[in-house]
Enzyme design. Structure first.
Site, PDB file in Angstrom:
ATOM      1  N   ASP A   1       2.009  -3.431   9.639  1.00 13.26           N
ATOM      2  CA  ASP A   1       0.731  -2.662   8.957  1.00 13.26           C
ATOM      3  C   ASP A   1      -0.507  -4.033   9.177  1.00 13.26           C
ATOM      4  O   ASP A   1      -0.313  -5.196   8.794  1.00 13.26           O
ATOM      5  CB  ASP A   1       1.008  -1.825   7.856  1.00 13.26           C
ATOM      6  CG  ASP A   1      -0.664  -1.080   8.085  1.00 13.26           C
ATOM      7  OD1 ASP A   1      -1.834  -1.750   7.874  1.00 13.26           O
ATOM      8  OD2 ASP A   1       0.332  -0.339   6.866  1.00 13.26           O
TER       9      ASP A   1
ATOM     10  N   TYR B   1     -11.192   1.677   9.952  1.00 13.38           N
ATOM     11  CA  TYR B   1     -12.761   1.144   8.425  1.00 13.38           C
ATOM     12  C   TYR B   1     -13.042   0.871   7.824  1.00 13.38           C
ATOM     13  O   TYR B   1     -13.928   0.317   7.035  1.00 13.38           O
ATOM     14  CB  TYR B   1     -12.293   2.844   7.798  1.00 13.38           C
ATOM     15  CG  TYR B   1     -11.276   3.654   7.434  1.00 13.38           C
ATOM     16  CD1 TYR B   1     -11.156   2.786   5.799  1.00 13.38           C
ATOM     17  CD2 TYR B   1     -10.376   4.155   8.080  1.00 13.38           C
ATOM     18  CE1 TYR B   1      -9.926   3.048   5.209  1.00 13.38           C
ATOM     19  CE2 TYR B   1      -9.270   4.708   7.081  1.00 13.38           C
ATOM     20  CZ  TYR B   1      -9.588   3.716   6.272  1.00 13.38           C
ATOM     21  OH  TYR B   1      -8.090   4.347   5.065  1.00 13.38           O
ATOM     22  N   LYS B   2     -12.090  -0.670   7.804  1.00 16.07           N
ATOM     23  CA  LYS B   2     -12.079  -1.784   7.296  1.00 16.07           C
ATOM     24  C   LYS B   2     -12.482  -2.829   8.294  1.00 16.07           C
ATOM     25  O   LYS B   2     -13.706  -2.979   8.154  1.00 16.07           O
ATOM     26  CB  LYS B   2     -10.589  -1.839   6.466  1.00 16.07           C
ATOM     27  CG  LYS B   2      -9.956  -0.965   5.484  1.00 16.07           C
ATOM     28  CD  LYS B   2      -8.868  -1.552   5.569  1.00 16.07           C
ATOM     29  CE  LYS B   2      -7.793   0.136   4.064  1.00 16.07           C
ATOM     30  NZ  LYS B   2      -6.812  -0.363   4.235  1.00 16.07           N
TER      31      LYS B   2
ATOM     32  N   PHE C   1       0.379  -1.287   0.145  1.00 20.89           N
ATOM     33  CA  PHE C   1       0.370  -0.132   0.422  1.00 20.89           C
ATOM     34  C   PHE C   1       0.651   1.324  -0.248  1.00 20.89           C
ATOM     35  O   PHE C   1       1.983   1.433   0.972  1.00 20.89           O
ATOM     36  CB  PHE C   1      -1.044  -0.094   1.179  1.00 20.89           C
ATOM     37  CG  PHE C   1      -1.912   1.301   1.146  1.00 20.89           C
ATOM     38  CD1 PHE C   1      -3.117   0.780   0.732  1.00 20.89           C
ATOM     39  CD2 PHE C   1      -2.061   2.405   1.891  1.00 20.89           C
ATOM     40  CE1 PHE C   1      -4.274   1.677   0.065  1.00 20.89           C
ATOM     41  CE2 PHE C   1      -3.136   3.097   1.497  1.00 20.89           C
ATOM     42  CZ  PHE C   1      -3.682   2.588   0.277  1.00 20.89           C
TER      43      PHE C   1
ATOM     44  N   ARG D   1     -11.189  -6.898  -6.970  1.00 18.31           N
ATOM     45  CA  ARG D   1     -10.347  -7.345  -5.557  1.00 18.31           C
ATOM     46  C   ARG D   1     -12.019  -7.599  -4.564  1.00 18.31           C
ATOM     47  O   ARG D   1     -12.926  -6.667  -4.743  1.00 18.31           O
ATOM     48  CB  ARG D   1     -10.097  -6.649  -4.744  1.00 18.31           C
ATOM     49  CG  ARG D   1      -9.644  -6.805  -3.180  1.00 18.31           C
ATOM     50  CD  ARG D   1      -8.571  -5.527  -3.139  1.00 18.31           C
ATOM     51  NE  ARG D   1      -9.261  -4.337  -2.630  1.00 18.31           N
ATOM     52  CZ  ARG D   1      -8.550  -3.477  -1.823  1.00 18.31           C
ATOM     53  NH1 ARG D   1      -7.253  -3.185  -1.608  1.00 18.31           N
ATOM     54  NH2 ARG D   1      -9.855  -2.404  -1.566  1.00 18.31           N
TER      55      ARG D   1
HETATM   56  C1  LIG Z   1      -6.168   1.420   3.716  1.00 19.09           C
HETATM   57  C2  LIG Z   1      -4.625   0.670   4.103  1.00 19.09           C
HETATM   58  C3  LIG Z   1      -4.480   2.246   5.141  1.00 19.09           C
HETATM   59  C4  LIG Z   1      -4.456   3.501   4.812  1.00 19.09           C
HETATM   60  O1  LIG Z   1      -4.213   4.469   5.004  1.00 19.09           O
HETATM   61  P1  LIG Z   1      -5.403   5.827   5.905  1.00 19.09           P
HETATM   62  O2  LIG Z   1      -3.964   7.285   6.812  1.00 19.09           O
HETATM   63  O3  LIG Z   1      -6.414   5.099   6.351  1.00 19.09           O
HETATM   64  O4  LIG Z   1      -5.612   6.527   4.908  1.00 19.09           O
HETATM   65  C5  LIG Z   1      -2.988   2.454   5.397  1.00 19.09           C
HETATM   66  N1  LIG Z   1      -2.582   1.357   4.552  1.00 19.09           N
HETATM   67  C6  LIG Z   1      -2.210   0.401   4.886  1.00 19.09           C
HETATM   68  C7  LIG Z   1      -1.561  -1.325   4.098  1.00 19.09           C
HETATM   69  C8  LIG Z   1      -4.231  -0.229   4.390  1.00 19.09           C
HETATM   70  O5  LIG Z   1      -4.298  -1.110   3.825  1.00 19.09           O
END
Ligand SMILES: *Cc1c(COP(=O)(O)O)cnc(C)c1O
Length: 410
Positions: free
Chosen positions: A195, A220-221, A124, A369
């Site tokens: 993460d 939020y996931k 990400f 996905r």
């Molecule tokens: C969803 C996600 C983020 C989201 O970061 P935000 O700061 O909430 O925008 C970060 N890292 C990973 C690996 C993610 O899947």
């Protein structure tokens, strides 16, 4: 798998009753809970209480009377069992991006004389962007190096201050071996930051079982905290006194209401807070976390495995089996809660699915996905979604030009 076998899975599903805890539009099959979890019914009720009752009537007294001030740690403590942490090792604050920055800078400063932050390419992007920023902030010859997953262990050296990895990959869902990689990095004296954005609330994460140092993740996931929900961060108790947040805001101060001029970090996990906590966002996150914690990480993990197994097998046995390339590990234990397929027309395929009531998402350049949130989803919906994907691909229904228009968010 026959429809009768699918029905038997639903009948035996210990999490089936959680479906009723969510508000979902009738007839929609929502396979994007890994990107934005659906709305828990309890959240709607709780938010109107917090807005009208607490904010509206208590006003500033709410910080004490409704323990708003304790929300970051309270919600963190409720989340802790889902990731194998102790209740005083987790706090809910800021965004995942900001938390990566805070912990990466703090970790590098706790490892002076080591120049390198090690991570992997292709995961990400915000994680890498924040690490770039962290390295730039510190200067002093610090650098970020990226190595493919298979080369991570070989790249570990006494020059590495910090290893940063995503536990479950946002595209492929491949899971990294937290126990092994943590031990390997610690063996050269480095810290590790995990993460958990695509793991918390769907996998059986055991941070303390892996002797993890640091972690962050998204609210939020799979935790169903609502759009832009506060994120969380974990610092193992043994490191809390040695790490200091570079975003040294007053809410992480030892005595914020003494209003001293000089910063002195709070004892414990509280020092990783920065500014005034977002109470409405935390109230919604608390509902999502409470619900998820009630289901429990083992049951969530087990069902995520079964749902993704069913989806993969049903798509591959169907009419589009030969046209979609599985981008997700085939071994249940090696993948998280989502399934990705590569196809040159992945974007249009996802749009055509949405038009047929199945919401998944597209990840550039060629990934379709589909996320399998274990609480709201049934096996019957999963089978139906696989059939619709098979139909869209095998009939080339996605060829329609209206499925090729892109919006700002994909
Ligand atoms: C969803 C996600 C983020 C989201 O970061 P935000 O700061 O909430 O925008 C970060 N890292 C990973 C690996 C993610 O899947």
């Amino acid at each position: 798998m026959t429809d009768a076998e699918v029905a038997a899975l639903d009948a035996a599903d210990p999490l089936a009753h959680f479906r009723d805890a969510f508000e979902l539009p009738e007839g929609l099959i929502y396979l994007d809970g890994n990107s934005l979890g659906p709305l828990p019914k309890a959240t709607r009720v709780r938010l109107s209480e917090v807005v009208a009752g607490e904010w509206g009537r208590s006003l500033i007294r709410g910080w004490n009377d409704h323990d708003w001030i304790g929300a970051p740690r309270r919600v963190g403590a409720k989340l802790a069992p889902l990731i194998g942490a102790e209740s005083d090792e987790v706090i809910c604050a800021d965004s995942t991006s900001a938390n990566i920055y805070k912990l990466a800078v703090a970790a590098m400063q706790a490892r002076p004389g080591r120049a390198m932050v090690l991570s992997e390419p292709g995961d990400f992007p915000t994680d890498l962007y924040m690490l770039e920023g962290a390295v730039r902030t510190l200067g002093e010859g610090r650098r970020l190096e990226l190595r493919e997953g298979s080369e991570i262990e070989a790249a570990l050296s006494p020059d590495v201050a910090l290893l940063v990895l995503c536990h479950a990959h946002y595209k492929t869902a491949r899971i990294r071996d937290m126990v092994r990689l943590t031990a390997a990095a610690q063996a050269v004296g480095a810290l590790v930051l995990w993460d958990l954005s695509h793991s918390a609330g769907v996998l059986d994460v055991d941070l303390n079982g892996a002797n993890a140092d640091l972690a962050v993740g998204c609210g939020y996931k799979y935790l169903n905290g609502g759009p832009g929900a506060p994120a969380f961060l974990f610092v193992a108790r043994r490191h809390q006194a040695d790490l200091v947040s570079p975003l040294s805001g007053w809410m992480g101060h030892a005595a914020p209401f003494d209003f001293p001029d000089a910063y002195a970090p709070a004892e414990g996990i509280g020092r990783f807070a920065c500014g005034t906590p977002p109470i409405l966002g935390l109230a919604a996150l608390e509902c999502g976390v409470e619900l998820t914690a009630r289901a429990g990480k083992s049951a969530l993990r087990a069902k995520a495995g079964l749902l993704t197994d069913l989806f993969i097998r049903r798509v591959e046995a169907g009419p589009a089996g030969g046209e979609l390339a599985l981008a997700t590990p085939r071994e249940t234990a090696e993948r998280g809660g989502h399934v990705s397929w590569r196809h040159p027309d992945a974007f249009a395929i996802v749009q055509a699915m949405i038009a047929r009531g199945v919401i998944g998402d597209f990840r550039a350049p060629d990934i379709a996905r589909f996320g399998f949130s274990p609480m709201p989803l049934s096996f019957a919906e999963t089978a139906r979604a696989a059939d619709i994907l098979g139909e869209v691909v095998s009939t080339r229904a996605y060829d329609d030009p209206r499925y090729r228009q892109r919006s700002a968010v994909t």
